[in-house]
Design a protein around this motif. Structure first.
Motif, PDB file in Angstrom:
ATOM      1  N   GLN A  61       0.853  -1.189   0.000  1.00 36.87           N
ATOM      2  CA  GLN A  61       0.000   0.000   0.000  1.00 36.87           C
ATOM      3  C   GLN A  61       0.890   1.241   0.000  1.00 36.87           C
ATOM      4  OE1 GLN A  61      -3.424  -0.244  -0.169  1.00 36.87           O
ATOM      5  NE2 GLN A  61      -2.997  -2.443  -0.329  1.00 36.87           N
ATOM      6  N   ILE A  62       0.503   2.253  -0.757  1.00 33.26           N
ATOM      7  CA  ILE A  62       1.289   3.491  -0.778  1.00 33.26           C
ATOM      8  C   ILE A  62       1.242   4.153   0.587  1.00 33.26           C
ATOM      9  CG2 ILE A  62       1.490   5.806  -1.745  1.00 33.26           C
ATOM     10  CD1 ILE A  62       0.384   4.762  -4.329  1.00 33.26           C
ATOM     11  N   ALA A  63       2.424   4.443   1.113  1.00 33.22           N
ATOM     12  CA  ALA A  63       2.520   5.111   2.405  1.00 33.22           C
ATOM     13  C   ALA A  63       2.949   6.568   2.239  1.00 33.22           C
ATOM     14  CB  ALA A  63       3.506   4.377   3.303  1.00 33.22           C
ATOM     15  N   ASP A  64       3.706   6.857   1.164  1.00 36.30           N
ATOM     16  CA  ASP A  64       4.210   8.207   0.937  1.00 36.30           C
ATOM     17  C   ASP A  64       4.803   8.243  -0.468  1.00 36.30           C
ATOM     18  OD1 ASP A  64       4.919  10.858   1.413  1.00 36.30           O
ATOM     19  OD2 ASP A  64       6.151  10.412   3.174  1.00 36.30           O
ATOM     20  N   VAL A  65       5.066   9.425  -0.966  1.00 40.19           N
ATOM     21  CA  VAL A  65       5.710   9.576  -2.267  1.00 40.19           C
ATOM     22  C   VAL A  65       6.582  10.820  -2.233  1.00 40.19           C
ATOM     23  CG1 VAL A  65       3.816  10.886  -3.297  1.00 40.19           C
ATOM     24  CG2 VAL A  65       5.339   9.582  -4.765  1.00 40.19           C
ATOM     25  N   SER A  73       9.825  12.948   2.126  1.00 43.05           N
ATOM     26  CA  SER A  73       8.812  12.081   2.738  1.00 43.05           C
ATOM     27  C   SER A  73       8.375  12.721   4.047  1.00 43.05           C
ATOM     28  CB  SER A  73       9.370  10.678   2.968  1.00 43.05           C
ATOM     29  OG  SER A  73      10.501  10.712   3.817  1.00 43.05           O
ATOM     30  N   ASP A  74       7.217  12.358   4.512  1.00 42.13           N
ATOM     31  CA  ASP A  74       6.676  12.976   5.731  1.00 42.13           C
ATOM     32  C   ASP A  74       7.603  12.788   6.931  1.00 42.13           C
ATOM     33  OD1 ASP A  74       4.484  13.820   4.267  1.00 42.13           O
ATOM     34  OD2 ASP A  74       3.231  12.127   4.871  1.00 42.13           O
ATOM     35  N   ASP A  75       8.343  11.668   6.969  1.00 38.27           N
ATOM     36  CA  ASP A  75       9.264  11.427   8.086  1.00 38.27           C
ATOM     37  C   ASP A  75      10.661  11.973   7.828  1.00 38.27           C
ATOM     38  OD1 ASP A  75      10.797   9.486   6.559  1.00 38.27           O
ATOM     39  OD2 ASP A  75       9.137   8.107   6.866  1.00 38.27           O
ATOM     40  N   GLY A  76      10.943  12.470   6.617  1.00 36.84           N
ATOM     41  CA  GLY A  76      12.231  13.052   6.281  1.00 36.84           C
ATOM     42  C   GLY A  76      13.309  12.059   5.876  1.00 36.84           C
ATOM     43  N   SER A  77      12.994  10.776   5.786  1.00 37.16           N
ATOM     44  CA  SER A  77      14.018   9.783   5.463  1.00 37.16           C
ATOM     45  C   SER A  77      14.344   9.722   3.976  1.00 37.16           C
ATOM     46  CB  SER A  77      13.591   8.387   5.944  1.00 37.16           C
ATOM     47  OG  SER A  77      12.436   7.946   5.251  1.00 37.16           O
ATOM     48  N   VAL A  78      13.453  10.224   3.118  1.00 36.56           N
ATOM     49  CA  VAL A  78      13.664  10.217   1.673  1.00 36.56           C
ATOM     50  C   VAL A  78      13.482  11.652   1.176  1.00 36.56           C
ATOM     51  CG1 VAL A  78      12.908   9.255  -0.539  1.00 36.56           C
ATOM     52  CG2 VAL A  78      12.766   7.853   1.537  1.00 36.56           C
ATOM     53  N   ARG A  79      14.485  12.167   0.428  1.00 34.86           N
ATOM     54  CA  ARG A  79      14.440  13.553  -0.041  1.00 34.86           C
ATOM     55  C   ARG A  79      14.823  13.645  -1.513  1.00 34.86           C
ATOM     56  NH1 ARG A  79      18.269  16.640   1.715  1.00 34.86           N
ATOM     57  NH2 ARG A  79      19.578  14.951   2.471  1.00 34.86           N
ATOM     58  N   HIS A  80      14.083  14.441  -2.248  1.00 32.50           N
ATOM     59  CA  HIS A  80      14.373  14.740  -3.655  1.00 32.50           C
ATOM     60  C   HIS A  80      15.175  16.035  -3.672  1.00 32.50           C
ATOM     61  CE1 HIS A  80      13.712  15.522  -7.903  1.00 32.50           C
ATOM     62  NE2 HIS A  80      12.923  14.468  -8.030  1.00 32.50           N
ATOM     63  N   ARG A 104      16.755   5.601   8.745  1.00 32.42           N
ATOM     64  CA  ARG A 104      15.597   6.363   9.227  1.00 32.42           C
ATOM     65  C   ARG A 104      14.278   5.958   8.583  1.00 32.42           C
ATOM     66  NH1 ARG A 104      16.195  12.433   8.563  1.00 32.42           N
ATOM     67  NH2 ARG A 104      14.116  12.339   9.434  1.00 32.42           N
ATOM     68  N   VAL A 105      14.340   5.133   7.527  1.00 31.67           N
ATOM     69  CA  VAL A 105      13.093   4.712   6.883  1.00 31.67           C
ATOM     70  C   VAL A 105      12.284   3.931   7.915  1.00 31.67           C
ATOM     71  CG1 VAL A 105      12.078   3.284   5.066  1.00 31.67           C
ATOM     72  CG2 VAL A 105      14.124   4.644   4.581  1.00 31.67           C
ATOM     73  N   PRO A 106      11.044   4.345   8.178  1.00 28.02           N
ATOM     74  CA  PRO A 106      10.238   3.666   9.196  1.00 28.02           C
ATOM     75  C   PRO A 106      10.120   2.160   8.932  1.00 28.02           C
ATOM     76  CG  PRO A 106       9.156   5.673   8.465  1.00 28.02           C
ATOM     77  CD  PRO A 106      10.322   5.456   7.547  1.00 28.02           C
ATOM     78  N   ALA A 107      10.051   1.396   9.997  1.00 28.82           N
ATOM     79  CA  ALA A 107      10.049  -0.064   9.908  1.00 28.82           C
ATOM     80  C   ALA A 107       8.906  -0.606   9.047  1.00 28.82           C
ATOM     81  CB  ALA A 107       9.985  -0.667  11.308  1.00 28.82           C
ATOM     82  N   HIS A 108       7.777   0.115   8.991  1.00 26.64           N
ATOM     83  CA  HIS A 108       6.643  -0.410   8.213  1.00 26.64           C
ATOM     84  C   HIS A 108       6.828  -0.230   6.708  1.00 26.64           C
ATOM     85  CE1 HIS A 108       5.543   3.842   8.460  1.00 26.64           C
ATOM     86  NE2 HIS A 108       4.681   3.637   7.471  1.00 26.64           N
ATOM     87  N   ILE A 109       7.769   0.611   6.284  1.00 24.56           N
ATOM     88  CA  ILE A 109       8.058   0.789   4.858  1.00 24.56           C
ATOM     89  C   ILE A 109       8.949  -0.371   4.423  1.00 24.56           C
ATOM     90  CG2 ILE A 109       9.119   2.260   3.096  1.00 24.56           C
ATOM     91  CD1 ILE A 109       6.630   3.507   4.359  1.00 24.56           C
ATOM     92  N   ASP A 110       8.456  -1.199   3.502  1.00 23.47           N
ATOM     93  CA  ASP A 110       9.237  -2.362   3.083  1.00 23.47           C
ATOM     94  C   ASP A 110       9.744  -2.278   1.644  1.00 23.47           C
ATOM     95  OD1 ASP A 110       6.756  -2.708   1.903  1.00 23.47           O
ATOM     96  OD2 ASP A 110       6.301  -4.578   2.938  1.00 23.47           O
TER      97      ASP A 110
END
Length: 194
Positions: A61-65, A73-80, A104-110
């Protein structure tokens, strides 16, 4: 040493000493293919606006883009790093980059799927020297490169994904042609690769 990936090939993102990578950068580069014929000399080089996106998934399921209109990303772990409207690096450096702090990528992001699309609608037959590459952003060492070959009449590509397997991250080259001007248009093409 960089690995040139072929479609479907997968590599581990663990360092040779067994430790995990922390900061990786997915770089995208491209050039406009040269125009042919008399008018090409008059009109000169064209500009091609390709856009890199990272779609973060949690249990398919899409969690963020992360893309040119949502640079983090909302948590700041991925940045363009920002939108490049013309390309030009091609075989050299990156035209667009997406930075991932794997720790830092949240554990639920697989899974994080990287896509590229032609926002202006040009097809990949008008693009040359397109690639995506994964770089250890701590050392600057290129880890893997997937080169887009063959051009084609598609306007997008599902390039690669990084995914968790047994607690470690791996990268898989996907290289699937698709049609669409935005990451939303590509979701049906991404689904079979999750």
């Amino acid at each position: 040493m960089s690995v040139n990936l072929s479609k479907g090939q997968q590599i581990s993102l663990s360092k040779s000493d067994g430790s995990a990578l922390i900061y990786v950068r997915m770089g995208l580069g491209w050039q406009a293919a040269p125009r042919k014929g008399f008018l090409a000399k008059l009109t000169g080089a064209r500009e091609i606006d390709l856009d890199a996106s990272a779609v973060l998934f949690a249990s398919r399921q899409i969690a963020d883009v992360v893309f040119f209109q949502h640079l983090s990303s909302d948590d700041g772990s991925v940045r363009h790093t920002g939108d490049n409207l013309t390309g030009g690096a091609g075989a050299g450096g990156d035209d667009e980059s997406i930075l991932v702090d794997l720790a830092r990528v949240p554990a639920h992001i697989d899974q994080i799927v990287f896509t590229v699309n032609s926002f202006t609608g040009q097809t990949f037959s008008e693009v040359q020297n397109a690639f995506c590459r994964l770089v250890d952003d701590t050392t600057g060492a290129e880890l893997a490169r997937y080169t887009l070959t063959g051009g084609g009449h598609h306007t997008a590509q599902i390039m690669a994904k990084v995914h968790r397997t047994g607690g470690t991250w791996q990268m898989k080259a996907i290289g699937e042609p698709a049609t669409g001007r935005t990451f939303q248009d590509l979701l049906p093409s991404i689904a079979p690769h999750l």
